[in-house]
Design an enzyme around this catalytic site. Sequence first.
Site, PDB file in Angstrom:
ATOM      1  N   TYR A 154      -3.410  10.886   4.327  1.00  0.00           N
ATOM      2  CA  TYR A 154      -3.578   9.454   4.266  1.00  0.00           C
ATOM      3  C   TYR A 154      -2.287   8.516   4.448  1.00  0.00           C
ATOM      4  O   TYR A 154      -2.645   7.566   5.349  1.00  0.00           O
ATOM      5  CB  TYR A 154      -3.876   9.348   2.600  1.00  0.00           C
ATOM      6  CG  TYR A 154      -3.739   7.754   1.971  1.00  0.00           C
ATOM      7  CD1 TYR A 154      -4.938   7.301   2.564  1.00  0.00           C
ATOM      8  CD2 TYR A 154      -3.592   7.670   0.626  1.00  0.00           C
ATOM      9  CE1 TYR A 154      -4.773   5.967   2.082  1.00  0.00           C
ATOM     10  CE2 TYR A 154      -3.554   6.589   0.175  1.00  0.00           C
ATOM     11  CZ  TYR A 154      -4.311   5.493   0.798  1.00  0.00           C
ATOM     12  OH  TYR A 154      -4.405   4.490   0.202  1.00  0.00           O
ATOM     13  N   ASN A 200       4.827  25.733   0.421  1.00  0.00           N
ATOM     14  CA  ASN A 200       4.542  24.751   1.379  1.00  0.00           C
ATOM     15  C   ASN A 200       5.408  23.616   1.339  1.00  0.00           C
ATOM     16  O   ASN A 200       6.156  23.308   2.370  1.00  0.00           O
ATOM     17  CB  ASN A 200       2.934  24.104   1.289  1.00  0.00           C
ATOM     18  CG  ASN A 200       2.618  23.086   2.194  1.00  0.00           C
ATOM     19  OD1 ASN A 200       2.816  23.716   3.425  1.00  0.00           O
ATOM     20  ND2 ASN A 200       2.142  22.309   2.156  1.00  0.00           N
ATOM     21  N   TYR A 240       4.760  19.391  -8.705  1.00  0.00           N
ATOM     22  CA  TYR A 240       4.766  18.644  -7.549  1.00  0.00           C
ATOM     23  C   TYR A 240       5.998  17.547  -7.515  1.00  0.00           C
ATOM     24  O   TYR A 240       6.642  17.960  -6.562  1.00  0.00           O
ATOM     25  CB  TYR A 240       3.556  17.777  -7.605  1.00  0.00           C
ATOM     26  CG  TYR A 240       3.595  16.555  -6.676  1.00  0.00           C
ATOM     27  CD1 TYR A 240       3.626  16.778  -5.428  1.00  0.00           C
ATOM     28  CD2 TYR A 240       3.576  15.332  -7.137  1.00  0.00           C
ATOM     29  CE1 TYR A 240       3.672  15.645  -4.347  1.00  0.00           C
ATOM     30  CE2 TYR A 240       3.483  14.158  -6.217  1.00  0.00           C
ATOM     31  CZ  TYR A 240       3.618  14.510  -4.810  1.00  0.00           C
ATOM     32  OH  TYR A 240       3.582  13.354  -3.864  1.00  0.00           O
TER      33      TYR A 240
HETATM   34  N1  UFG Z   1      -7.178   7.629 -14.079  1.00  0.00           N
HETATM   35  C1  UFG Z   1      -8.215   7.714 -15.073  1.00  0.00           C
HETATM   36  N2  UFG Z   1      -9.396   7.997 -14.551  1.00  0.00           N
HETATM   37  C2  UFG Z   1      -9.426   8.802 -13.379  1.00  0.00           C
HETATM   38  C3  UFG Z   1      -8.529   8.995 -12.456  1.00  0.00           C
HETATM   39  C4  UFG Z   1      -7.197   8.454 -12.938  1.00  0.00           C
HETATM   40  O1  UFG Z   1      -8.345   7.172 -16.216  1.00  0.00           O
HETATM   41  O2  UFG Z   1     -10.809   9.284 -13.301  1.00  0.00           O
HETATM   42  C5  UFG Z   1      -5.952   7.173 -14.632  1.00  0.00           C
HETATM   43  C6  UFG Z   1      -4.723   8.153 -14.712  1.00  0.00           C
HETATM   44  O3  UFG Z   1      -4.813   8.756 -16.052  1.00  0.00           O
HETATM   45  C7  UFG Z   1      -3.741   7.243 -14.550  1.00  0.00           C
HETATM   46  C8  UFG Z   1      -4.226   6.174 -13.398  1.00  0.00           C
HETATM   47  O4  UFG Z   1      -5.513   6.186 -13.684  1.00  0.00           O
HETATM   48  O5  UFG Z   1      -3.106   6.729 -15.538  1.00  0.00           O
HETATM   49  C9  UFG Z   1      -3.710   6.587 -12.003  1.00  0.00           C
HETATM   50  O6  UFG Z   1      -4.204   7.910 -11.759  1.00  0.00           O
HETATM   51  P1  UFG Z   1      -3.868   8.524 -10.393  1.00  0.00           P
HETATM   52  O7  UFG Z   1      -4.552   9.746 -10.407  1.00  0.00           O
HETATM   53  O8  UFG Z   1      -4.673   7.556  -9.226  1.00  0.00           O
HETATM   54  O9  UFG Z   1      -2.530   8.213  -9.861  1.00  0.00           O
HETATM   55  P2  UFG Z   1      -1.206   8.965 -10.687  1.00  0.00           P
HETATM   56  O10 UFG Z   1      -0.414   7.822 -11.292  1.00  0.00           O
HETATM   57  O11 UFG Z   1      -1.628  10.110 -11.824  1.00  0.00           O
HETATM   58  O12 UFG Z   1      -0.507   9.652  -9.626  1.00  0.00           O
HETATM   59  C10 UFG Z   1       0.355   9.017  -8.596  1.00  0.00           C
HETATM   60  C11 UFG Z   1       0.359   9.949  -7.238  1.00  0.00           C
HETATM   61  C12 UFG Z   1       1.137  10.932  -7.459  1.00  0.00           C
HETATM   62  C13 UFG Z   1       2.360  10.950  -8.283  1.00  0.00           C
HETATM   63  C14 UFG Z   1       2.204  10.081  -9.294  1.00  0.00           C
HETATM   64  C15 UFG Z   1       3.811   9.736  -9.946  1.00  0.00           C
HETATM   65  O13 UFG Z   1      -0.902   9.942  -6.996  1.00  0.00           O
HETATM   66  O14 UFG Z   1       1.219  11.599  -6.182  1.00  0.00           O
HETATM   67  O15 UFG Z   1       1.733   8.869  -9.059  1.00  0.00           O
HETATM   68  O16 UFG Z   1       3.493   9.866 -11.301  1.00  0.00           O
HETATM   69  F1  UFG Z   1       2.801  12.238  -8.435  1.00  0.00           F
END
Ligand code: UFG
Length: 329
Positions: free
Chosen positions: A11, A92, A141
């Site tokens: 990506y 990896n 991670y």
């Molecule tokens: N969320 C929902 N519903 C969903 C998916 C996500 O409510 O179906 C929420 C999550 O709980 C979070 C927010 O949306 O609060 C963002 O979630 P993402 O999964 O899109 O992203 P993250 O913040 O969890 O993760 C990102 C990067 C990771 C990195 C992280 C750092 O994708 O690679 O930030 O904390 F590790």
Amino acid sequence: MAILVLGGAGYIGSHTVYELIATGHDVVVADNLTTGFRAAVHPKARFYQLDARDHAALSDLFAKEKIEGVIHFAAYSQVGESMSNPLKYYDNNLYGATVLLQAMQEHDVKNIVFSSTAAVYGEPERMPILEDDPTKPTNCYGETKLAMEKMMYWASQANGLHYVALRYFNACGAHPSGQIGEAHNPETHLIPLILQVPNGQRQKIAIYGDNYPTPDGTCIRDYIHVSDLAQAHILALDYLLRGGENNVFNLGNGVGFSVRQVIDTARQTTGHAIPAEIAPKRAGDPAQLVASSAKAQQVLGWQPEYTNLADIVETAWQWHRTHPNGYEK
Ligand code: UFG
């Protein structure tokens, strides 16, 4: 001289390759295509299908191409999977980086820009997060990415490697041309999951928790457009090639949006009602993650172009609307 982009079919890697080519660079892409897509690789880049852990294949590449700098994206990046299968991540991410740095040393390639993450901070103690704040990852991670940063530090002390680590916050959006975008399998990220609803692939979006200590109870994140991240890699590479010292930079917009605000923005962008329901919290989600990117702005001269969430979601929607199955036909 060329730039080697490891993980250039993924990506953020594919978007960086597009920006490198647009700015006149000669680009070599290496990717094992485990999570990346051949179709995401810019047609003007020379492509090698290889794994970062394959020392012989990397050595051949360095012997064949004249590489002046490396941008390293090739790594597994799913937080949840890293908790259930940590050794897969160590193998990896850390072993891949080890072999890459060995091959770079053998071929006297000194400059590397490295894809790190906000996950190195864990549960932050203050907001916005600065680069010298404590790093205490709460998932495997983030732990592997932090270990990779440290590996580059020690290699730089011993043999003159020059590195920049870029700690991204929430990467999102798609290339404005509509040719490349986000495609993960399985998808776990908020914006592409939300857009599956107006795309007819999902009935509703789950909100993971609504009793966080935030104004609307849902988690706050700093969403940064993938093209802005791509630009930061080019600036970081130029900085290293100019003799800049080893450094670490946060990359975010410095503004937080809650899950509810992101869903509302997607409703406005798509004109779809996008039903949402409250679901249990996801383990390990910090309530709030917002970057200070002042250092990247001052030292690299980086200035994000997409500062408006609606514009970011619009580019994501253009991609997902036209590519509901990503790169698969
Ligand atoms: N969320 C929902 N519903 C969903 C998916 C996500 O409510 O179906 C929420 C999550 O709980 C979070 C927010 O949306 O609060 C963002 O979630 P993402 O999964 O899109 O992203 P993250 O913040 O969890 O993760 C990102 C990067 C990771 C990195 C992280 C750092 O994708 O690679 O930030 O904390 F590790």
